[in-house]
Every structure is written in C-alpha cells, then in structure tokens.
Scaffold this active site. Sequence first.
Site, short mmCIF file in Angstrom:
data_model
loop_
_atom_site.label_atom_id
_atom_site.label_comp_id
_atom_site.label_asym_id
_atom_site.label_seq_id
_atom_site.Cartn_x
_atom_site.Cartn_y
_atom_site.Cartn_z
N GLU A 277 0.85 -1.20 0.00
CA GLU A 277 0.00 0.00 0.00
C GLU A 277 0.88 1.26 0.00
OE1 GLU A 277 -3.03 -0.08 -0.68
OE2 GLU A 277 -3.68 -2.09 -0.16
N HIS B 42 1.98 1.68 -3.48
CA HIS B 42 0.90 2.27 -4.29
C HIS B 42 0.86 3.78 -4.07
CE1 HIS B 42 -1.44 -1.83 -4.02
NE2 HIS B 42 -0.28 -1.93 -4.66
N GLU C 285 -4.85 -5.07 -5.13
CA GLU C 285 -6.04 -4.85 -4.28
C GLU C 285 -6.96 -6.07 -4.32
OE1 GLU C 285 -5.46 -2.66 -2.43
OE2 GLU C 285 -4.70 -0.85 -3.39
N GLU D 257 -10.39 -1.80 0.20
CA GLU D 257 -9.61 -2.43 -0.87
C GLU D 257 -10.45 -2.74 -2.10
OE1 GLU D 257 -6.32 -3.26 -0.57
OE2 GLU D 257 -5.88 -3.92 1.45
N HIS E 176 -5.51 -8.55 -1.93
CA HIS E 176 -5.75 -8.08 -0.55
C HIS E 176 -7.21 -8.32 -0.15
CE1 HIS E 176 -2.25 -4.93 -1.10
NE2 HIS E 176 -1.84 -6.19 -1.23
N TYR F 280 1.72 7.13 -7.08
CA TYR F 280 1.00 8.30 -7.59
C TYR F 280 1.93 9.50 -7.63
CZ TYR F 280 -3.11 5.38 -7.10
OH TYR F 280 -4.00 4.36 -7.23
#
Lengths: 133, 325
Positions: B104, B107, B198, B164, B201, B111
């Site tokens: 996470e 992730h 995701e 998620e 997860h 961005y």
Amino acid sequence: MTGLVYYSSGSGNTRRFVERLGLPATRIAADTRVTEPFVLITPSYSDGEGHGAVAKPVIRFLNDPANRALIRGVIGTGNLNFGEHFALAGKIIATKCQVPLLYTFELAGTEEDVARVRQGLETFWTRQRSIGP
Amino acid sequence: MNAQSPVRRTPTRAVNWNRVQDDTDLTVWNRLTSNFWLPEKVPLSNDIPSWATLTDHEQQLTIRVFTGLTMLDTVQASVGAMAMMPDAVTPHEEAVLTNIAFMESVHARSYSSIFSTLCATKDIDEAFRWSEENPHLQKKARLVLEHYRSADPLRRKVASVFLESFMFYSGFYLPMHWSSRAKLTNTADLIRLIIRDEAVHGYYIGYKFQRALERVTEAERAEIKDFAFAMMFDLYEVEEAYTEELYDGVGLSEDVKKFLHYNANKALMNLGYEALFPSSVTDVNPAILAALSPNSDENHDFFSGSGSSYVIGKAVATEDEDWDF
C-alpha cells in the site's frame, strides 16, 4: 445427466455459485473419483506471470486418467482485476483437455450468471447425449 | 524450562514457514511476493505527450483523483493493515499483513511518481491541499478510520475489504477511461498493477473474515452482516457525492456509478455475502471492462454462442511440473 464437479477454496465463492445453481455437484477433495461425464467449474489462482493458475487439487484430480476421460467442458471463474489472467485456469484446462470453455464469470457470479449456466448446461447435456457417449 | 520458572510466560515465537497452519497464508504470501513491483518499472514518461492532450480541467481532475487514491493508500498502509495485525490468528498472517501494508505504501508512492513525471509542482500542491479540504474525501477516510479503531476484529476486516475492493474504484475509473481512449496508457498499466494487488488483498482479508465469522455465534454473525450492509450504504452515499463532484463536469458520473455498483457487489462477495446492486445498475461500460482486463475475453459465453471459439486453441503458460498429462 448433468454431472458437475467443482473446486472451491476457503473464499467459498465457487461453492456459493454451485449452491445457487441447485444442481447435483461434487466438490473436489483429496481422492475424488468420478464415474460419469462432467463439466468442471474452477477458480483461477495465477500470479502476475500467469503461473500457478490451476489449483493443485484440480491438477491432482485431472492427472487421474479415469477422471480426465470424463471431462466434457469447463467453466472458469476469477476476477477481472487480474486482467489477461482472468479465469486463466479454465482456459488452460480447456486447452489441455481439449474441451470447450463453456463460460466465465467473476467471484460467486451474478444472478444472470447462475441463470445462464443453468440453462446452458441443460442445452449442453442434451446436445451431448444426441451426439453419443 | 517453564516448569522451573516462577512466572509462566508465553514464549516469543519465531515464524516457522515450514509449519503452516493455514495454507492460504502461504499461497497468498507467494502470490503477493511474486507480484511485487515498483513504479520505476513502468515507463511513465512515455505518457508526457498524451498528458499534454488533456484539457486543463481534465488534468486537474486526474491529479485530484490520484491524490484521493493516494490518501486511501496512505490510510491502508499506516492504519488499516496495522489495525488487523493484533487480530492475526497465525504468525504467517502477520507476515502477509506486513506485505500488504508495504505494498500500500508502494501504491501511495506510485502516484507521486506519476505526478513528478507529468505535472507541475504547483498543481500537485494544489491537489494535496484540495484532498485535505474536500469534505467527501475526508468523510470517506473518517468512515473507514472510525471502524479501524473499533474494538471488533470482524468490523475492522469489513472496513478493510470495503476500502480495498470498493472505495478505490471511483478513482480507478478515470485511468481506465483514459486508457480506453488510448490516453495515459502507461499510467493505466501502473494502475492495473495496483488493481491486481487490491484484488489479492480483498480476497485474503475476506477469507480471514469468513474464517473468523465461523468462530462467533449465529446472533453475532447476523449482527455483523447488518453492520456490513449498513456500512456499505454509508460508504456508497459518500462515494456517490464524491463521484458527482469529480465527474459531473466531464459528464461521466452515471458511468462511474455503475462501476461503483459492480465493485460494491464484488466487495460483498469477498466477504461471502450476496450482491446488493441488481444487474440493471451494474452494466459497466464495456470499454471500461476491456481497459481493466485487456485481452481477457471477459464475456466468454459458449452457451449463447458469443464465446471466441469452441476450444481455446492458443498456447498458454503451464509450467507446473506435475501438470504433465
């Protein structure tokens, strides 16, 4: 007859789909042996490279020539989040066993998926009977 | 040794991957580690010409959407995955949760890689300010955080699966939309890696949720189910408002909502529950599904004759050594 064999892991999605289908079905266990033609419903577990898509219990089940001889079609389940590897196990088994990939759906399926598979299997088995064993 | 000790202590245990109590821990660990990636592997700079074709408004929308996603990833990395750590029933589950928490963070970091490649610093700063001031986005975070701080492990898992498997999707829609228009395609490749993670997860936490549910009474099970559906309604309400605020200006709100319904159903399925939204409102734009899952033949239906072929003939990777008939 409408033989159905399925594999479902701890998430239980495929099991829930099969329960909603309301057709007699065998869940693959350690030494499942079938005696009649069947359609296999299986989820997919591949990694990002497409490896390991077919669950080990499904591989063991199909490695038994007696079982393999009776497979007539496969229905693949998965999650579109896995992109090109969506329902890959179904596609691999269709290729390996030279049987049609009948249908694919996501997770536990929608009501439409249940209706289409129920209807589709009925037609499929009718046609199978008409073309012989 | 304990017998001689006046105080009986629980020994500190080392995680032993050769004694796995729950095979799913090992399977998911293997899956997550083999899926490991970093944003540097995606050639984001190839999207620079494409970025320049977006209008100012479209660029601002994209930056805001990604900032919103960054915030959710931040929450999941630093609070969500950690909040579930004390509830782990095996040491291997703890290890999987550390992987989830770290990914996470990857992730969230991704961005910023997109931003630094495509955007001007002042626009990035504006979007982060926006994310802190936007009432809908802040409410999304608050709703989830509130349940992460609840005393009930089952409620924490529900919150996690909803984050998620549902709350990201108002954001994921946009890069899929651009990708379907052949825009920002490298960015879309990166987002697809996030979407894939995701899914694992959501699957794993949903699986652990179902196991935990087996250990509580029928009455508690009913209570948790009510809680889950009520939480979904609350989240949906704020997602709807968030979606309208972001997407009304580009005329995409209704299309995004279908994607939300579709993913809400998938989130509920991860928890073992039935779908909530009927198919009349989950008919996601096929271009979005195709962008989500390129080359996947997502509508395969041999029964109705719409499948690609009788037998899938093309070679597929099968390298399991015991798959040799």
